[in-house]
Write a protein that holds these residues in place. Structure first.
Motif, PDB file in Angstrom:
ATOM      1  N   ARG A 309       0.815  -1.212   0.000  1.00  0.00           N
ATOM      2  CA  ARG A 309       0.000   0.000   0.000  1.00  0.00           C
ATOM      3  C   ARG A 309       0.851   1.265   0.000  1.00  0.00           C
ATOM      4  NH1 ARG A 309      -5.353   0.783   1.048  1.00  0.00           N
ATOM      5  NH2 ARG A 309      -5.914   2.966   1.338  1.00  0.00           N
ATOM      6  N   GLU A 313       0.623   4.391  -2.624  1.00  0.00           N
ATOM      7  CA  GLU A 313       0.370   5.772  -2.208  1.00  0.00           C
ATOM      8  C   GLU A 313       1.466   6.714  -2.705  1.00  0.00           C
ATOM      9  OE1 GLU A 313      -0.101   5.335   1.997  1.00  0.00           O
ATOM     10  OE2 GLU A 313      -2.245   4.809   1.836  1.00  0.00           O
ATOM     11  N   PHE A 323      -7.446   2.917  -5.926  1.00  0.00           N
ATOM     12  CA  PHE A 323      -7.539   1.647  -5.225  1.00  0.00           C
ATOM     13  C   PHE A 323      -8.870   1.011  -5.604  1.00  0.00           C
ATOM     14  CE2 PHE A 323      -4.304   3.491  -2.476  1.00  0.00           C
ATOM     15  CZ  PHE A 323      -3.498   2.384  -2.208  1.00  0.00           C
ATOM     16  N   GLU A 326     -10.056  -1.222  -1.051  1.00  0.00           N
ATOM     17  CA  GLU A 326      -9.343  -0.554   0.033  1.00  0.00           C
ATOM     18  C   GLU A 326      -8.856  -1.555   1.078  1.00  0.00           C
ATOM     19  OE1 GLU A 326      -8.407   2.480   0.590  1.00  0.00           O
ATOM     20  OE2 GLU A 326      -9.326   3.549  -1.081  1.00  0.00           O
ATOM     21  N   HIS A 327      -9.573  -2.640   1.243  1.00  0.00           N
ATOM     22  CA  HIS A 327      -9.220  -3.618   2.275  1.00  0.00           C
ATOM     23  C   HIS A 327      -7.965  -4.403   1.897  1.00  0.00           C
ATOM     24  CE1 HIS A 327      -9.643  -6.525   5.503  1.00  0.00           C
ATOM     25  NE2 HIS A 327      -9.651  -7.507   4.622  1.00  0.00           N
TER      26      HIS A 327
END
Length: 358
Positions: A309, A313, A323, A326-327
């Motif tokens: 992640r 980012e 994304f 998101e999980h």
């Protein structure tokens, strides 16, 4: 009097900046821009009674058959809402994949604007099957349950996969045997045709589809989609529904002439095939980067991947993308008709560079 036109408009963006968030980020194809000039001079009757919209019927029939009728609209959500209303009574329901655009990306418009219940089914690849449809295809005659009277599939799907013509035929046969009609959300229908190597009618009209939303914006248009009726016996009151749904363009000639430029030759296929090829190039470029996993088949112009992640980012500060989950951290990268090989190579290099900073 000075007749020289003046304007305060200025370029407000850097045209060298590229994004991979959506094929809607792309501009307008030059051949589409040129078509606007053809339609611009003089006056034409408003609200679709113009020469360009009249000719558009012939253009769409070349691709979808002699019974096809095209109704230009502003956008994809509008096309879906109008299509579903044309198929269903107020107590009707439509069966769709849980990941379908009508379920997750239209702000509840099919239910709020059209008053149509969505009956969704989880799918591993975004594709419905007759067996999956049967999970929701029940309860006819039960006044307590919204009646499942239509099936909606997306081609290509929200997960970047494509139905084969045989798969769509099986769905249509299954739905029709149970008294249900079939809608296709075809915002990327051209990308599916490029992948399948088939004419548009082979996996729509000839497969038994009743109505579809045909996408133009993601394939080079400024704006505009079309509701394409393939089975006129299945729909009702579409002219009134388009107006009531705020999808009737006053200067419709400018939507119609774009579709003429897109569909009269092979521009639609060139654009879609190029976007697909750029997605394949990106897939090949990132597969060998340690820590990057391509998690879904690349069958159209989308690449879905998993990577740390924090890397995603950092990358988002250099290139726009979303994304998808998101999980899990799954991301989606989209190629467009104007994505270049250099764009792909630079993006892949940026991914490798950011991965190397871990």
């Amino acid at each position: 009097m000075n007749d020289t036109p003046t304007t305060d408009a200025q370029r407000r963006h850097d045209p060298s900046v590229r994004g991979f968030a959506s094929d809607n980020y792309a501009g307008v194809h030059p051949e589409i821009l040129a078509a606007f000039a053809l339609a611009n001079d003089g006056h034409q009757v408003a609200y679709g009674e113009d020469d360009y919209t009249a000719h558009l019927q012939e253009v769409f029939r070349r691709h979808f058959g002699e019974r096809a009728e095209a109704f230009p609209v502003f956008n994809g959500t509008g096309a879906n809402v109008v299509s579903l209303q044309a198929l269903l009574p107020r107590w009707g329901a439509v069966i769709a994949a849980e990941s379908a655009h009508i379920n997750v990306d239209e702000c509840g418009a099919p239910e709020k604007i059209a008053g149509i219940k969505l009956l969704t089914v989880p799918t591993p690849d975004g594709k419905l099957t007759p067996e999956l449809i049967d999970r929701q295809a029940w309860g006819w005659g039960d006044e307590h349950r919204a009646q499942p009277l239509a099936v909606s599939i997306t081609q290509s799907t929200e997960l970047g996969t494509c139905y084969t013509a045989e798969e769509i035929r099986a769905i249509c046969d299954h739905a029709h045997e149970r008294g249900m009609l079939v809608h296709v959300d075809g915002s990327r229908l051209a990308n599916a045709a490029a992948t399948l190597g088939l004419p548009l009618r082979a996996f729509t009209t000839d497969a038994g589809v009743d109505i579809l939303s045909f996408g133009g914006t993601k394939n080079g248009l400024l704006l505009g989609e079309a509701v394409v009726v393939l089975n006129p016996d299945a729909v009702r009151n579409i002219l009134f529904l388009r107006k009531m749904s705020m999808q009737l363009a006053s200067k419709m000639r400018f939507i119609s002439v774009q579709f003429e430029a897109l569909l009269s030759g092979d521009l639609w296929l060139r654009n879609a095939g190029h976007a697909n090829a750029m997605a394949k190039r990106l897939e090949a470029a990132v597969r060998d980067i340690e820590g990057v996993e391509v998690v879904r088949p690349v069958q159209a112009n989308a690449v879905f991947a998993l990577l740390p992640r924090e890397v995603s980012e950092r990358l988002q500060k250099r290139y726009r993308f979303y994304f998808w989950n998101e999980h899990t951290g799954e991301v989606r990268w989209m190629a467009a008709f104007d994505t270049t090989e250099a764009d792909i190579d630079a993006f892949a290099s940026a991914i490798a560079e950011e991965m190397g900073k871990r």
